[in-house]
Design an enzyme around this catalytic site. Structure first.
Site, PDB file in Angstrom:
ATOM      1  N   TYR A 103      -8.305  27.051  -3.959  1.00 42.71           N
ATOM      2  CA  TYR A 103      -7.532  28.289  -3.815  1.00 42.71           C
ATOM      3  C   TYR A 103      -8.276  29.246  -2.881  1.00 42.71           C
ATOM      4  O   TYR A 103      -9.508  29.253  -2.831  1.00 42.71           O
ATOM      5  CB  TYR A 103      -7.403  29.009  -5.160  1.00 42.71           C
ATOM      6  CG  TYR A 103      -6.444  28.406  -6.147  1.00 42.71           C
ATOM      7  CD1 TYR A 103      -5.078  28.646  -6.057  1.00 42.71           C
ATOM      8  CD2 TYR A 103      -6.908  27.617  -7.199  1.00 42.71           C
ATOM      9  CE1 TYR A 103      -4.196  28.118  -6.985  1.00 42.71           C
ATOM     10  CE2 TYR A 103      -6.039  27.082  -8.136  1.00 42.71           C
ATOM     11  CZ  TYR A 103      -4.683  27.341  -8.018  1.00 42.71           C
ATOM     12  OH  TYR A 103      -3.815  26.815  -8.941  1.00 42.71           O
ATOM     13  N   TYR A 142      -8.447  19.922  -9.153  1.00 37.26           N
ATOM     14  CA  TYR A 142      -9.697  20.675  -8.956  1.00 37.26           C
ATOM     15  C   TYR A 142     -10.464  20.781 -10.270  1.00 37.26           C
ATOM     16  O   TYR A 142      -9.875  20.754 -11.352  1.00 37.26           O
ATOM     17  CB  TYR A 142      -9.428  22.058  -8.352  1.00 37.26           C
ATOM     18  CG  TYR A 142      -8.525  22.975  -9.151  1.00 37.26           C
ATOM     19  CD1 TYR A 142      -9.003  23.694 -10.256  1.00 37.26           C
ATOM     20  CD2 TYR A 142      -7.200  23.149  -8.780  1.00 37.26           C
ATOM     21  CE1 TYR A 142      -8.177  24.555 -10.963  1.00 37.26           C
ATOM     22  CE2 TYR A 142      -6.363  24.003  -9.487  1.00 37.26           C
ATOM     23  CZ  TYR A 142      -6.862  24.701 -10.580  1.00 37.26           C
ATOM     24  OH  TYR A 142      -6.037  25.540 -11.280  1.00 37.26           O
ATOM     25  N   ARG A 152      -8.345  19.944 -13.514  1.00 40.98           N
ATOM     26  CA  ARG A 152      -6.926  20.220 -13.661  1.00 40.98           C
ATOM     27  C   ARG A 152      -6.111  19.193 -12.890  1.00 40.98           C
ATOM     28  O   ARG A 152      -6.419  18.896 -11.735  1.00 40.98           O
ATOM     29  CB  ARG A 152      -6.555  21.611 -13.110  1.00 40.98           C
ATOM     30  CG  ARG A 152      -7.137  22.829 -13.777  1.00 40.98           C
ATOM     31  CD  ARG A 152      -6.636  23.180 -15.174  1.00 40.98           C
ATOM     32  NE  ARG A 152      -5.398  22.648 -15.636  1.00 40.98           N
ATOM     33  CZ  ARG A 152      -4.186  23.177 -15.475  1.00 40.98           C
ATOM     34  NH1 ARG A 152      -4.054  24.303 -14.821  1.00 40.98           N
ATOM     35  NH2 ARG A 152      -3.109  22.611 -15.985  1.00 40.98           N
ATOM     36  N   HIS A 155      -0.954  20.678  -9.766  1.00 44.02           N
ATOM     37  CA  HIS A 155       0.095  21.508 -10.376  1.00 44.02           C
ATOM     38  C   HIS A 155       0.482  22.639  -9.446  1.00 44.02           C
ATOM     39  O   HIS A 155      -0.284  23.073  -8.603  1.00 44.02           O
ATOM     40  CB  HIS A 155      -0.371  22.072 -11.725  1.00 44.02           C
ATOM     41  CG  HIS A 155      -1.581  22.942 -11.619  1.00 44.02           C
ATOM     42  ND1 HIS A 155      -2.853  22.430 -11.575  1.00 44.02           N
ATOM     43  CD2 HIS A 155      -1.716  24.291 -11.506  1.00 44.02           C
ATOM     44  CE1 HIS A 155      -3.721  23.419 -11.457  1.00 44.02           C
ATOM     45  NE2 HIS A 155      -3.060  24.565 -11.404  1.00 44.02           N
ATOM     46  N   HIS A 157       1.985  26.549  -9.851  1.00 50.54           N
ATOM     47  CA  HIS A 157       2.315  27.637 -10.772  1.00 50.54           C
ATOM     48  C   HIS A 157       3.671  28.227 -10.405  1.00 50.54           C
ATOM     49  O   HIS A 157       3.967  28.431  -9.220  1.00 50.54           O
ATOM     50  CB  HIS A 157       1.255  28.741 -10.698  1.00 50.54           C
ATOM     51  CG  HIS A 157      -0.106  28.312 -11.142  1.00 50.54           C
ATOM     52  ND1 HIS A 157      -0.512  28.368 -12.453  1.00 50.54           N
ATOM     53  CD2 HIS A 157      -1.154  27.801 -10.457  1.00 50.54           C
ATOM     54  CE1 HIS A 157      -1.752  27.922 -12.552  1.00 50.54           C
ATOM     55  NE2 HIS A 157      -2.170  27.569 -11.345  1.00 50.54           N
TER      56      HIS A 157
HETATM   57 FE   LIG Z   1      -3.976  26.403 -10.897  1.00 52.58          FE
END
Ligand SMILES: [Fe+2]
Length: 238
Positions: A103, A142, A152, A155, A157
């Protein structure tokens, strides 16, 4: 849509306290919740202006000079009420990691590269029948600080905004066949297997564009017995 909140929705929600999801230990309320009446301003605003959503805001691959790296995908679906009817004019916002699982955020410093051609945020409005569509790249998995060697699954969000601030719903979309799902405490904290499956998109051959993008379908049911599991305010998305 009926005015009474259907308690059948509750089976879709994870418990506030899910010890496997470490952050929930401190976030979960230790005392019974106190019902509070919504104020008039909470029920009536803020209301976003439809004109604020621009035509290409739903395409995360065209926000910069070049194209982002990764597997280009189309994510689309139907926003539905408990009776299976489409919900028009819903503001949908998405945010996600890049193809490498990174991110653009000061707290995300894990050693995966940023992509100068990918911000990872977009928005769209459901059409008159409740359908929506995004173009993006498939996010990478990640690592996260939930314990030793925790990752994780890929995905996206999602935030869905109803007519007022109090009607905002937040959830995550996963990808079919991801081997990390069974190890993910956010996903497994949802007790009902059918409810979990509603968070997993389906591969959609019909939407796949030759030599361009793969298609995934993700319908979102706002409430009722087929409700999509949503994150409560004690389980903020990461
Ligand atoms: Fe996330």
């Amino acid at each position: 849509m009926t005015l009474a909140y259907p308690t059948a929705s509750n089976v879709a929600h994870p418990a506030h306290l899910s010890p496997g999801y470490r952050s929930s230990i401190k976030r979960a309320p230790s005392r019974p919740l106190i019902p509070m009446r919504h104020t008039l301003s909470e029920l009536t605003g803020p209301v976003y202006g439809h004109e604020a959503v621009r035509e290409n805001d739903n395409d995360l691959t065209t926000q910069h000079k070049g194209e982002p790296l990764g597997e280009r995908i189309i994510v689309h679906g139907h926003v539905l009420d408990e009776d299976g009817r489409g919900v028009p004019n819903t503001l949908l916002e998405i945010w996600q990691a890049n193809a490498c699982g990174r991110y653009i955020h000061v707290r995300d410093q894990h050693p995966a590269p940023l992509d100068p051609n990918f911000t990872g945020a977009g928005r769209a409005q459901s059409d008159s029948e409740g359908y929506y569509k995004f173009v993006t790249v498939k996010p990478g998995a990640y690592p996260w600080a939930n314990g030793r060697n925790t990752w994780r699954p890929s995905h996206v969000h999602f935030s869905l905004m109803g007519p007022a601030f109090a009607t905002r719903l937040v959830t995550q979309m996963y990808f079919p066949g991801d081997p990390l799902l069974e190890y993910d405490p956010m996903y497994t904290s949802i007790p009902n297997e059918r409810a979990r499956q509603r968070l997993v998109s389906t591969f959609d051959w019909e939407t796949t564009v030759p030599e361009q993008a793969l298609g995934y379908k993700f319908d979102i049911v706002l409430r009722g017995r087929d409700e999509t599991p949503f994150e409560s305010d004690t389980k903020l998305p990461r």
